[in-house]
Design a protein around this motif. Structure first.
Motif, PDB file in Angstrom:
ATOM      1  N   HIS A 126      28.356  16.258  15.055  1.00 32.11           N
ATOM      2  CA  HIS A 126      29.312  15.888  16.207  1.00 32.11           C
ATOM      3  C   HIS A 126      30.742  15.869  15.975  1.00 32.11           C
ATOM      4  O   HIS A 126      30.989  16.109  14.624  1.00 32.11           O
ATOM      5  N   ALA A 127      31.570  15.594  16.760  1.00 33.23           N
ATOM      6  CA  ALA A 127      33.068  16.188  16.604  1.00 33.23           C
ATOM      7  C   ALA A 127      33.922  15.475  17.792  1.00 33.23           C
ATOM      8  O   ALA A 127      33.309  15.418  18.915  1.00 33.23           O
ATOM      9  N   SER A 128      35.228  15.074  17.236  1.00 29.01           N
ATOM     10  CA  SER A 128      35.970  14.523  18.367  1.00 29.01           C
ATOM     11  C   SER A 128      37.427  14.738  17.883  1.00 29.01           C
ATOM     12  O   SER A 128      37.729  14.982  16.756  1.00 29.01           O
ATOM     13  N   ASP A 129      38.523  14.676  18.913  1.00 26.52           N
ATOM     14  CA  ASP A 129      39.832  14.481  18.513  1.00 26.52           C
ATOM     15  C   ASP A 129      40.138  12.733  18.411  1.00 26.52           C
ATOM     16  O   ASP A 129      39.918  12.216  19.324  1.00 26.52           O
ATOM     17  N   ASN A 130      40.901  12.663  17.356  1.00 25.46           N
ATOM     18  CA  ASN A 130      41.235  11.463  17.293  1.00 25.46           C
ATOM     19  C   ASN A 130      42.749  11.339  16.703  1.00 25.46           C
ATOM     20  O   ASN A 130      42.709  11.845  15.647  1.00 25.46           O
ATOM     21  N   ASP A 131      43.775  10.770  17.330  1.00 24.07           N
ATOM     22  CA  ASP A 131      45.211  11.028  17.039  1.00 24.07           C
ATOM     23  C   ASP A 131      45.247  10.322  15.731  1.00 24.07           C
ATOM     24  O   ASP A 131      46.532  10.451  15.124  1.00 24.07           O
ATOM     25  N   ASP A 132      44.514   9.344  15.184  1.00 21.49           N
ATOM     26  CA  ASP A 132      44.646   8.853  13.798  1.00 21.49           C
ATOM     27  C   ASP A 132      43.758   9.481  12.794  1.00 21.49           C
ATOM     28  O   ASP A 132      43.698   8.941  11.742  1.00 21.49           O
ATOM     29  N   ALA A 133      43.152  10.528  13.043  1.00 22.53           N
ATOM     30  CA  ALA A 133      42.286  11.341  12.360  1.00 22.53           C
ATOM     31  C   ALA A 133      42.903  11.492  10.888  1.00 22.53           C
ATOM     32  O   ALA A 133      44.105  11.931  10.906  1.00 22.53           O
ATOM     33  N   GLU A 134      42.298  11.501   9.805  1.00 19.88           N
ATOM     34  CA  GLU A 134      42.997  11.813   8.383  1.00 19.88           C
ATOM     35  C   GLU A 134      42.241  13.204   7.850  1.00 19.88           C
ATOM     36  O   GLU A 134      41.041  13.283   8.479  1.00 19.88           O
ATOM     37  N   PRO A 135      42.735  13.964   7.197  1.00 16.26           N
ATOM     38  CA  PRO A 135      42.276  15.360   6.626  1.00 16.26           C
ATOM     39  C   PRO A 135      40.970  14.832   5.864  1.00 16.26           C
ATOM     40  O   PRO A 135      40.919  13.950   5.168  1.00 16.26           O
ATOM     41  N   MET A 136      40.069  15.678   5.955  1.00 16.43           N
ATOM     42  CA  MET A 136      38.777  15.664   5.282  1.00 16.43           C
ATOM     43  C   MET A 136      39.011  15.453   3.768  1.00 16.43           C
ATOM     44  O   MET A 136      39.446  16.546   3.343  1.00 16.43           O
TER      45      MET A 136
ATOM     46  N   VAL B  14      38.329  21.572   7.392  1.00 15.16           N
ATOM     47  CA  VAL B  14      36.897  21.063   6.990  1.00 15.16           C
ATOM     48  C   VAL B  14      36.294  21.894   5.775  1.00 15.16           C
ATOM     49  O   VAL B  14      36.216  23.140   5.685  1.00 15.16           O
ATOM     50  N   GLN B  15      35.855  21.275   4.875  1.00 11.77           N
ATOM     51  CA  GLN B  15      35.550  21.675   3.679  1.00 11.77           C
ATOM     52  C   GLN B  15      33.840  21.941   3.711  1.00 11.77           C
ATOM     53  O   GLN B  15      33.122  21.287   4.296  1.00 11.77           O
ATOM     54  N   TRP B  16      33.501  23.457   3.271  1.00 11.76           N
ATOM     55  CA  TRP B  16      32.178  23.740   3.465  1.00 11.76           C
ATOM     56  C   TRP B  16      31.711  24.280   2.122  1.00 11.76           C
ATOM     57  O   TRP B  16      32.473  24.671   1.377  1.00 11.76           O
ATOM     58  N   MET B  17      30.229  24.186   1.812  1.00  6.78           N
ATOM     59  CA  MET B  17      29.758  24.527   0.596  1.00  6.78           C
ATOM     60  C   MET B  17      28.622  25.555   1.128  1.00  6.78           C
ATOM     61  O   MET B  17      27.744  25.012   2.081  1.00  6.78           O
ATOM     62  N   PHE B  18      28.464  26.546   0.316  1.00  5.69           N
ATOM     63  CA  PHE B  18      27.451  27.503   0.683  1.00  5.69           C
ATOM     64  C   PHE B  18      26.493  27.753  -0.318  1.00  5.69           C
ATOM     65  O   PHE B  18      27.006  28.140  -1.600  1.00  5.69           O
TER      66      PHE B  18
END
Length: 132
Positions: A63-73, A123-127
């Motif tokens: 799931h995903a959304s915009d939040n003006d108070d979001a912090e970097p992952m 967004v951090q991704w591992m493969f």
């Protein structure tokens, strides 16, 4: 029970979802916007941004959304497990183009092909792929 992560962006959720779709990760199946159709609105600046989205692909659900108070992952990453090395390389390259590769795809000491990246949206991704 199933774990379904939720990604929080400040104001670029929709471009991120479009990017993931163009990379071949899946597609958005639900998209609700702040302020539309009686949806809540925290601030006028958030009007039209993504309140809630569901993104699905083969073996992928988040799931995903915009939040003006979001912090970097920080402190976590989304792991994509593959059976097909060619498919993994393709997606890794597409997602890493505008991002930053932190661990190049390579055979690791534990025996699998593995790599990590931070995409253009933070967004951090591992493969990971055990197959050659």
């Amino acid at each position: 029970m199933r774990l379904s992560p939720s990604l929080f962006f400040t104001t670029n959720c929709e471009p991120a979802l479009t990017f993931y779709e163009q990379c071949g990760l899946g597609r958005g199946t639900i998209l609700l916007r702040w302020g539309d159709n009686d949806m809540p609105l925290r601030t006028e600046a958030m009007r039209g941004k993504v309140l809630h989205a569901r993104f699905e692909g083969p073996g992928v659900l988040f799931h995903a959304s915009d939040n003006d108070d979001a912090e970097p992952m920080k402190g976590s990453a989304l792991m994509l497990e593959f059976d097909d090395l060619t498919a993994m390389r393709g997606l890794f390259n597409r997602m890493g183009e505008a991002g930053r590769i932190t661990v190049p795809l390579a055979r690791q000491v534990w025996g699998t092909r593995f790599g990590m990246l931070v995409d253009a949206f933070g967004v951090q991704w591992m493969f990971n792929c055990p197959n050659e």
